[in-house]
Each structure stands twice: as structure tokens, then as C-alpha cells.
Design a protein around this motif. Sequence first.
Motif, short mmCIF file in Angstrom:
data_model
loop_
_atom_site.label_atom_id
_atom_site.label_comp_id
_atom_site.label_asym_id
_atom_site.label_seq_id
_atom_site.Cartn_x
_atom_site.Cartn_y
_atom_site.Cartn_z
N PHE A 52 0.82 -1.20 0.00
CA PHE A 52 0.00 0.00 0.00
C PHE A 52 0.87 1.26 0.00
CE2 PHE A 52 -3.61 -2.57 2.08
CZ PHE A 52 -4.14 -2.90 0.82
N ILE A 53 2.07 1.18 0.59
CA ILE A 53 3.02 2.30 0.50
C ILE A 53 3.45 2.50 -0.95
CG2 ILE A 53 5.35 3.07 1.10
CD1 ILE A 53 4.90 1.74 3.86
N PHE A 54 3.72 1.38 -1.64
CA PHE A 54 4.04 1.47 -3.08
C PHE A 54 2.89 2.12 -3.83
CE2 PHE A 54 3.10 -0.45 -7.22
CZ PHE A 54 4.14 0.08 -7.96
N ASP A 55 1.66 1.72 -3.50
CA ASP A 55 0.48 2.28 -4.14
C ASP A 55 0.41 3.79 -3.91
OD1 ASP A 55 -1.72 1.79 -5.74
OD2 ASP A 55 -3.09 1.49 -4.06
N PHE A 56 0.74 4.21 -2.70
CA PHE A 56 0.77 5.64 -2.38
C PHE A 56 1.82 6.36 -3.23
CE2 PHE A 56 2.29 9.32 -0.06
CZ PHE A 56 1.12 9.94 0.36
N THR A 57 3.03 5.79 -3.31
CA THR A 57 4.08 6.43 -4.13
C THR A 57 3.69 6.44 -5.60
OG1 THR A 57 5.41 4.40 -4.52
CG2 THR A 57 5.86 5.66 -2.51
N ASN A 58 2.98 5.39 -6.03
CA ASN A 58 2.47 5.35 -7.40
C ASN A 58 1.53 6.53 -7.63
OD1 ASN A 58 1.21 4.71 -9.84
ND2 ASN A 58 1.08 2.54 -9.39
N GLY A 59 0.67 6.79 -6.63
CA GLY A 59 -0.27 7.89 -6.75
C GLY A 59 0.40 9.24 -6.88
N PHE A 60 1.35 9.55 -5.98
CA PHE A 60 1.95 10.88 -6.07
C PHE A 60 2.93 10.98 -7.23
CE2 PHE A 60 6.34 10.82 -4.75
CZ PHE A 60 6.49 9.89 -3.74
N TYR B 12 -3.62 12.69 -4.27
CA TYR B 12 -3.97 13.98 -3.67
C TYR B 12 -2.73 14.73 -3.17
CZ TYR B 12 -6.44 17.51 -0.96
OH TYR B 12 -6.90 18.70 -0.47
N SER B 13 -1.72 13.96 -2.73
CA SER B 13 -0.50 14.60 -2.24
C SER B 13 0.28 15.26 -3.37
CB SER B 13 0.39 13.59 -1.50
OG SER B 13 0.95 12.67 -2.40
N GLY B 14 0.11 14.75 -4.59
CA GLY B 14 0.64 15.42 -5.77
C GLY B 14 2.12 15.26 -6.00
N GLY B 15 2.53 15.08 -7.26
CA GLY B 15 3.93 14.98 -7.64
C GLY B 15 4.33 16.19 -8.46
N GLN B 16 4.68 17.29 -7.78
CA GLN B 16 4.89 18.56 -8.46
C GLN B 16 6.07 18.52 -9.44
OE1 GLN B 16 2.82 21.06 -8.11
NE2 GLN B 16 1.60 20.15 -6.48
#
Length: 339
Positions: free
Chosen positions: A16-24, A237-241
Amino acid sequence: MTETLLLVIFIVAVAFIFDFTNGFHDAANAIATSVATRALTTRQALTMAAVMNFIGAFLGTGVAETIGGGIIHIPDAETAHVGLAIVLGALAGAIIWNLITWWFGLPSSSSHGLIGGLAGAGLVGALTVHWDVILDKVVIPMVLSPVVGFVLAYLVMKILLAFLANASYKPTMRRFRHLQTISAAAMALGHGLQDAQKTMGVVVLALVAGGYHEPGDSGIPNWVKIGAALAISLGTYSGGQRIMKTLGQKIIDLDPARGFAAEGVAAGVLYTTAFVWAAPISTTHTITSAIMGVGATRRRSAVRWSVAGNIVTAWVLTIPASATIAAAVTWLLLQVIPA
């Protein structure tokens, strides 16, 4: 609580941490063009993308089943330490590569990072790696999806330019800004459909390795779906600027019409590959190539090919790099995880 169960819980958390990093990391895929053309503010775009990512995660399981059973063969629970070390090593390879490319602002593929991680970890663990599936479901789509994205985006943009040849520029661009809200939402939905399912597949691999899921059971537990959907949505939502700037500004100078065309084409490719072939393609490759395609309708020099070259280099390196990292981590884990 047994050591195996504790390790399974830990690996699920890492997934799920990987999934989070995938998201941002991949938030830019869905919204970079909308933000660059000022169709949406950054916060509006991220909120919309997070919601659509969550919904998209529940639209199918074909990609999850490809990841969960098609890339490597996990041994039965009697050798749980091997299978669990391999899944954890694969996740480590994907996460580390995600963070490296995010740091340099390169829109690489989280999907291919995960698949490369599974292959590298599987080789070290002496598991069966299904190279035919990797060729059919990964390598061929990896080559075709950017080509299709580029060509279709180029053609769609050419048609739009011909159709709008006599239209007033400012009112037309204003309408396309509104349309971009729809195309960005479609892109975010496709990202959730594709990428959340990949994490679901990895969690199922961990459950199978630990003896908590039957290998022949293709169903994805509901708690896995919800967890993956939440993780990728929060990451988005945390975004990858850093990557958002590369996609939205550095490749070409986008206007709303080109942003709409790029997002619409990329979303169409994502839906087709997920529902028709259950192929885990890269949302990053697809939207990046579509942006290049719409940019090429201006003139060849409108695309900053040096930036594009750096991106393609990252694409080529992703599978071998993540596989190498995963192989090293897996070897270390096999030395320390008790049999």
C-alpha cells in the motif's frame, strides 16, 4: 500471531506504501495538462483526480489477475519465506526506482518498475518467471501504447485544427478549458483502473505466498480493493509537483485544445488495454507520448526532444533498473528471513 502472518501484514503495508508512491508519482499523468493550461487549479485537479482514481480502482480486476498470477509463479505456503521475500524484494525495487525518478522529475512507469521488480526478485528466488506473459502483456504493449498514443493524438489534433480553422481563438480555448475537466477526469479514472489493480495483484501474491489465499482463486478480496483504492487516491492527492512540471511545461507549451486531445486519447488507450487485453500498460508512457503527438502538430521543433529523450531513457532503464534493485534486496532478504 505467527511470524508468517506478521510478515504478510508487513508486506501488505509495504504494497500500500508502493500504491501511495504510485499515486503521487503518477498524479501528473492525469492532471498536468489541465493545470498547465489553467483549466483547473492544482488543488482542484488533485482533488478530482483522487476521487476518480478511487472510483476507477473498482471497475475491473483483469490487470490485477495478470500481476497476481501471470508474471511469476509463487510457491506454496510450505516455502512461504521464499515467496514473501520475493514479493517484498519486488516492492522494494519498484518503490526505490519510483523515488529516484520522482527526485529527478522523470515520468517513468510505476507499472514497469513493479513488473521489473517481480522479474528480478523471481530470478533470484529461483522461481518460474513467465516470460511469455511479460512479452505479451508488458513488452509488446510497452512498445505499442506510446506509438498508438503519439499517432492517435497527432491525428485527433489535426482533425480538431481543421474543424476549428475559422473559429475565434479565445472563445474556443475557453470552451476547451471546460472540456479539459472531463478529459482529465477520464484520464484519472483510467489511472485508477490500471494502477490500483497492480497493487491488488501484489497483495494477492503475498497472501498466496503466506497461505492465506488459494492460488486458483481469481477473486480479489474486498478489503484489498478498498485498501488499494484509498492508498492510490491519497498518494494522488499529495501530488507529484516535480513530474507535473515536466509533463505540463517542459515537453511542449500546451494550450487547452492540445491538452484535451492528449488526455482524451490517453484515457481511451488505458480503457482499451485494461478491458480488452487485461494488459498492465504504463499510464506515464501513454500520456507522455500523447502530449508529444499533439505538440508535433505545430512543428517538429515545438516538442523539446532533448527532454523527451531523457524521458525515453528512463523508460528503457525502468525494467532492468528495478529488476536489479529488486534482485539485490531479495538476495539480502533470503539471507535474513528464517526458513
